[in-house]
Write a protein that holds these residues in place. Structure first.
Motif, short mmCIF file in Angstrom:
data_model
loop_
_atom_site.label_atom_id
_atom_site.label_comp_id
_atom_site.label_asym_id
_atom_site.label_seq_id
_atom_site.Cartn_x
_atom_site.Cartn_y
_atom_site.Cartn_z
N LEU A 134 0.84 -1.21 0.00
CA LEU A 134 0.00 0.00 0.00
C LEU A 134 0.87 1.25 0.00
O LEU A 134 0.54 2.25 -0.66
N ALA A 135 1.98 1.19 0.75
CA ALA A 135 2.90 2.33 0.76
C ALA A 135 3.47 2.58 -0.63
O ALA A 135 3.58 3.72 -1.08
N ALA A 136 3.82 1.50 -1.33
CA ALA A 136 4.33 1.64 -2.70
C ALA A 136 3.28 2.28 -3.60
O ALA A 136 3.60 3.13 -4.44
N GLY A 137 2.04 1.87 -3.41
CA GLY A 137 0.95 2.46 -4.19
C GLY A 137 0.78 3.93 -3.91
O GLY A 137 0.55 4.73 -4.83
N ARG A 138 0.93 4.32 -2.66
CA ARG A 138 0.80 5.74 -2.30
C ARG A 138 1.93 6.57 -2.90
O ARG A 138 1.71 7.69 -3.38
N VAL A 139 3.14 6.01 -2.87
CA VAL A 139 4.28 6.72 -3.46
C VAL A 139 4.08 6.87 -4.97
O VAL A 139 4.29 7.94 -5.54
N ALA A 140 3.64 5.79 -5.61
CA ALA A 140 3.38 5.84 -7.05
C ALA A 140 2.27 6.84 -7.38
O ALA A 140 2.32 7.51 -8.41
N ALA A 141 1.29 6.96 -6.50
CA ALA A 141 0.20 7.92 -6.72
C ALA A 141 0.73 9.35 -6.74
O ALA A 141 0.23 10.19 -7.51
N THR A 142 1.73 9.64 -5.93
CA THR A 142 2.32 11.00 -5.97
C THR A 142 2.99 11.24 -7.31
O THR A 142 2.94 12.33 -7.85
N GLY A 158 7.87 10.47 -1.68
CA GLY A 158 7.04 10.69 -2.85
C GLY A 158 7.57 11.89 -3.59
O GLY A 158 8.65 12.40 -3.29
N VAL A 159 6.82 12.34 -4.54
CA VAL A 159 7.23 13.49 -5.33
C VAL A 159 6.04 14.43 -5.47
O VAL A 159 4.89 14.01 -5.45
N GLU A 160 6.33 15.70 -5.54
CA GLU A 160 5.30 16.69 -5.82
C GLU A 160 5.92 17.79 -6.65
O GLU A 160 7.13 17.87 -6.82
N ILE A 161 5.04 18.63 -7.18
CA ILE A 161 5.52 19.75 -7.99
C ILE A 161 6.20 20.74 -7.06
O ILE A 161 5.60 21.23 -6.10
N GLY A 162 7.47 20.99 -7.32
CA GLY A 162 8.21 21.96 -6.52
C GLY A 162 7.88 23.38 -6.94
O GLY A 162 7.60 24.24 -6.13
N VAL A 218 9.34 14.50 -1.35
CA VAL A 218 8.68 14.76 -0.07
C VAL A 218 8.52 13.45 0.69
O VAL A 218 8.40 12.39 0.09
N LEU A 219 8.52 13.56 2.01
CA LEU A 219 8.30 12.40 2.86
C LEU A 219 6.81 12.29 3.13
O LEU A 219 6.18 13.24 3.57
N ASN A 220 6.26 11.13 2.86
CA ASN A 220 4.84 10.89 3.10
C ASN A 220 4.68 10.42 4.55
O ASN A 220 5.14 9.34 4.90
N PRO A 221 4.04 11.21 5.41
CA PRO A 221 3.93 10.83 6.82
C PRO A 221 3.06 9.60 7.05
O PRO A 221 3.21 8.90 8.04
N TYR A 222 2.17 9.29 6.12
CA TYR A 222 1.28 8.14 6.28
C TYR A 222 1.98 6.82 5.96
O TYR A 222 1.78 5.82 6.62
#
Length: 138
Positions: free
Chosen positions: A6-14, A64-68, A55-59
């Motif tokens: 699930l964590a991998a899925g959340r990272v991929a979602a970012t 993960g990644v986001e637009i800087g 970015v670090l996903n606290p959950y």
């Protein structure tokens, strides 16, 4: 077992979200590639660029990644001699956006491949979670 999946899925979602934004900006650049100012001296559309930020996903505890930042390309506009154009200056030159279709297509291809890779991670994680549930039922 499913927690890391699930964590991998959340990272991929970012990654999906970031690449989706990147593709939107590329499409905007391409849509405005031939736009000029309305009158002489007006500045044309300026190409936009996207930068990413880890970015670090606290959950999930994963990164993960986001637009800087979405910024404007500092390259000068393309100047063409078109004396009859409404945006031509007194010398007959028109300023066009600093957008190259070749560069934008290459960026779009790269963003699309990254998007697809992240989507495949989510699909595989979902499939592994489903298989784990099926094994536990068994």
């Amino acid at each position: 077992m499913s927690d890391p999946l699930l964590a991998a899925g959340r990272v991929a979602a970012t990654g999906l979200a970031a690449q989706s934004t990147r593709m939107r900006i590329i499409a905007e650049n391409m849509a405005n590639a031939q736009s000029t100012g309305m009158t002489a001296g007006d500045r044309p559309y300026q190409r936009k660029t996207v930068s990413f930020e880890a970015v670090l996903n606290p959950y999930s505890g994963g990164q993960g990644v986001e637009i800087g930042r979405i910024s404007h390309d500092k390259a000068l506009p393309i100047v063409r001699f078109e004396p009859g154009h409404p945006a031509a200056d007194k010398n007959g030159y028109v300023k066009y956006p600093n957008v190259s279709a070749i560069v934008e297509m290459a960026d779009m291809r790269e963003a699309n491949r990254s998007y697809e890779a992240n989507l495949q991670i989510i699909r595989q994680a979902r499939e592994l979670v489903t298989q784990t549930i099926d094994l536990l039922k068994g």
